[in-house]
Design a protein around this motif. Structure first.
Motif, PDB file in Angstrom:
ATOM      1  N   SER A   9     -21.734  45.274 -13.067  1.00 22.25           N
ATOM      2  CA  SER A   9     -20.534  45.937 -13.814  1.00 22.25           C
ATOM      3  C   SER A   9     -21.347  46.397 -15.061  1.00 22.25           C
ATOM      4  CB  SER A   9     -19.751  44.670 -14.150  1.00 22.25           C
ATOM      5  OG  SER A   9     -18.995  44.372 -12.993  1.00 22.25           O
ATOM      6  N   ARG A  11     -20.963  48.175 -18.704  1.00 21.74           N
ATOM      7  CA  ARG A  11     -19.912  48.445 -19.668  1.00 21.74           C
ATOM      8  C   ARG A  11     -20.466  49.091 -20.953  1.00 21.74           C
ATOM      9  NH1 ARG A  11     -18.671  43.468 -17.382  1.00 21.74           N
ATOM     10  NH2 ARG A  11     -16.591  43.311 -16.352  1.00 21.74           N
ATOM     11  N   CYS A  65     -14.394  49.017 -22.872  1.00 25.69           N
ATOM     12  CA  CYS A  65     -15.643  49.986 -22.642  1.00 25.69           C
ATOM     13  C   CYS A  65     -15.417  51.269 -22.048  1.00 25.69           C
ATOM     14  CB  CYS A  65     -16.348  49.158 -21.513  1.00 25.69           C
ATOM     15  SG  CYS A  65     -15.629  49.015 -19.934  1.00 25.69           S
TER      16      CYS A  65
END
Length: 163
Positions: A9, A11, A65
């Protein structure tokens, strides 16, 4: 398929645009996903407008984000799909394909959940002015990662049951 084991992930993004060709490749990957009875209930909003990205970043506590991403994809599903009870499952497969293709393209992305939370879905309808037949499923900010990050090994043999 190493992208499965490289996907993390992301961000934080570099200030570098995602090209139209890359966006098309992400969406081709999304639309290659399986769906119940091949219903393909998806439509995708590509958001590059800074004002809209700012608004997306305020959808919930974990969406900040999106504000600094070069772009975001908002997968949506049609409520009038042949099997609407499977539409969110279908969109999950399409969203995962976006995340994996991002890795293949040297990009990073993160899946920010919208559905099935009604307040989030309503907020997305308002921001994107979605037509009544569509529901927002997720926000997927995409861009070049600010830094490299290794994926955790999540394999847990205790969760495997052989019969």
């Amino acid at each position: 398929m190493n992208s499965i084991f490289q996907r993390v992930s992301v961000r934080k993004f570099q200030d570098k645009p995602v090209t139209d060709a890359q966006v098309e490749q992400l969406l081709r990957a999304a639309m290659a996903a399986p769906s119940a009875t091949n219903q393909q209930p998806w439509e995708f909003y590509v958001v590059r407008d800074r004002g809209l990205l700012e608004q997306l970043s305020q959808c919930h506590a974990y969406s900040m984000c999106a504000k600094n991403a070069p772009m975001a994809v908002v997968p949506c599903y049609r409520k009038d799909a042949a099997h609407p009870e499977y539409a969110q499952i279908d969109l999950s497969a399409a969203t995962e394909n976006i995340l994996l293709e991002a890795v293949e393209l040297g990009l990073g992305a993160v899946w920010l959940g919208i559905a099935p939370v009604p307040e989030r879905m309503d907020k997305m309808r308002e921001i994107l002015n979605l037509p009544d037949h569509l529901e927002a499923f997720a926000i997927v900010p995409v861009g070049y990662p600010e830094r490299e990050k290794a994926q955790q090994d999540r394999y847990d043999p205790a969760r495997v049951h052989c019969l």
